[in-house]
Design an enzyme around this catalytic site. Sequence first.
Site, PDB file in Angstrom:
ATOM      1  CE  LYS A   9      17.721  17.660  20.327  1.00 49.93           C
ATOM      2  NZ  LYS A   9      16.894  16.666  19.618  1.00 49.93           N
ATOM      3  NE  ARG A  81      12.228  21.260  19.902  1.00 47.70           N
ATOM      4  CZ  ARG A  81      12.551  20.403  20.880  1.00 47.70           C
ATOM      5  NH1 ARG A  81      13.244  20.786  21.920  1.00 47.70           N
ATOM      6  NH2 ARG A  81      12.183  19.149  20.788  1.00 47.70           N
ATOM      7  NE  ARG A 120      12.531   9.427  23.397  1.00 43.15           N
ATOM      8  CZ  ARG A 120      12.842  10.677  23.023  1.00 43.15           C
ATOM      9  NH1 ARG A 120      14.093  11.029  22.799  1.00 43.15           N
ATOM     10  NH2 ARG A 120      11.887  11.560  22.839  1.00 43.15           N
ATOM     11  NE  ARG A 153       9.119  12.682  25.532  1.00 48.34           N
ATOM     12  CZ  ARG A 153      10.013  13.513  25.008  1.00 48.34           C
ATOM     13  NH1 ARG A 153      11.272  13.470  25.404  1.00 48.34           N
ATOM     14  NH2 ARG A 153       9.664  14.382  24.094  1.00 48.34           N
ATOM     15  NE  ARG A 164       8.474  14.984  19.707  1.00 46.13           N
ATOM     16  CZ  ARG A 164       9.078  13.938  20.273  1.00 46.13           C
ATOM     17  NH1 ARG A 164       8.500  12.747  20.260  1.00 46.13           N
ATOM     18  NH2 ARG A 164      10.232  14.084  20.852  1.00 46.13           N
TER      19      ARG A 164
HETATM   20  P1  AMP Z   1      11.918  17.278  23.759  1.00 52.34           P
HETATM   21  O1  AMP Z   1      11.946  16.525  25.038  1.00 52.34           O
HETATM   22  O2  AMP Z   1      13.133  18.133  23.543  1.00 52.34           O
HETATM   23  O3  AMP Z   1      11.610  16.412  22.564  1.00 52.34           O
HETATM   24  O4  AMP Z   1      10.699  18.331  23.885  1.00 52.34           O
HETATM   25  C1  AMP Z   1       9.375  17.862  24.055  1.00 52.34           C
HETATM   26  C2  AMP Z   1       8.382  18.962  23.650  1.00 52.34           C
HETATM   27  O5  AMP Z   1       8.575  20.125  24.475  1.00 52.34           O
HETATM   28  C3  AMP Z   1       8.534  19.473  22.236  1.00 52.34           C
HETATM   29  O6  AMP Z   1       7.872  18.652  21.299  1.00 52.34           O
HETATM   30  C4  AMP Z   1       7.900  20.862  22.348  1.00 52.34           C
HETATM   31  O7  AMP Z   1       6.490  20.795  22.404  1.00 52.34           O
HETATM   32  C5  AMP Z   1       8.382  21.313  23.719  1.00 52.34           C
HETATM   33  N1  AMP Z   1       9.689  22.020  23.634  1.00 52.34           N
HETATM   34  C6  AMP Z   1      10.890  21.617  24.138  1.00 52.34           C
HETATM   35  N2  AMP Z   1      11.852  22.528  23.882  1.00 52.34           N
HETATM   36  C7  AMP Z   1      11.250  23.530  23.187  1.00 52.34           C
HETATM   37  C8  AMP Z   1      11.694  24.751  22.617  1.00 52.34           C
HETATM   38  N3  AMP Z   1      12.983  25.129  22.702  1.00 52.34           N
HETATM   39  N4  AMP Z   1      10.789  25.518  21.976  1.00 52.34           N
HETATM   40  C9  AMP Z   1       9.492  25.161  21.884  1.00 52.34           C
HETATM   41  N5  AMP Z   1       9.006  24.023  22.385  1.00 52.34           N
HETATM   42  C10 AMP Z   1       9.862  23.212  23.033  1.00 52.34           C
END
Ligand code: AMP
Length: 211
Positions: A9, A81, A120, A153, A164
């Site tokens: 994404k 989400r 990654r 990360r 996740r």
């Molecule tokens: P991502 O980089 O999109 O994988 O997000 C990393 C982490 O940020 C996720 O595992 C969540 O802990 C938090 N996070 C990101 N976007 C959201 C969201 N829309 N709602 C809740 N937690 C989020």
Amino acid sequence: MLGPPGAGKGTQARLLQERYGARQISTGDILRRHREQGTELGVRAREYMDRGALVPDSLIIEMMAGELHGGSGFILDGFPRTVAQADALDGLLERLEQPLTAVILFESDRDQLVRRLSSRWTNPRSGRTYNAQSDPPRVAGIDDQDGGELIQRPDDQPATVQKRLAVYDEQTAPLIDYYRDHGYLAAVDAMRPIDDVAAEIARLLGARPAA
Ligand code: AMP
């Protein structure tokens, strides 16, 4: 953009931003910036992020209310989400008088996702990602654009990746039916090469290159 972690994404949102000028808004990137800056939100979000859980809806919805502005279009990456976040987004978009164009579902294979996430490498400054096998930087560990260091990360560690993915299945996957019922859903095969996926998304959106 809707899909599990590792589906691409962020990569696609960044490409669309470069090619078509729509602003990428990534909740993960925004939260990571808050953490770096040590804001109250960043401190509160940390414990959830590090164990692969979602940050509570109330915090995310308040944050996004401050991020979304009218005017030009934007690409949402990593938000909504949960169904509660999708409901809140409806209200925010209505207030901005900016209707949703489409929800792109990134269809993906589980084993490939785990492999992608564990290979990654991320630029912590821009959020740009590489894959050590399929999309490596020119010099290992160094970003092509800013020449700075890439990191892995902490939440891309294998145990947290599994968590996740489980959180995605439980809390985010219900949005597939939500948006299908509302008539917005368009699916892409996200396991194809980056440029093929990008072309497919541009076709679905009827996107025109930025002048
Ligand atoms: P991502 O980089 O999109 O994988 O997000 C990393 C982490 O940020 C996720 O595992 C969540 O802990 C938090 N996070 C990101 N976007 C959201 C969201 N829309 N709602 C809740 N937690 C989020």
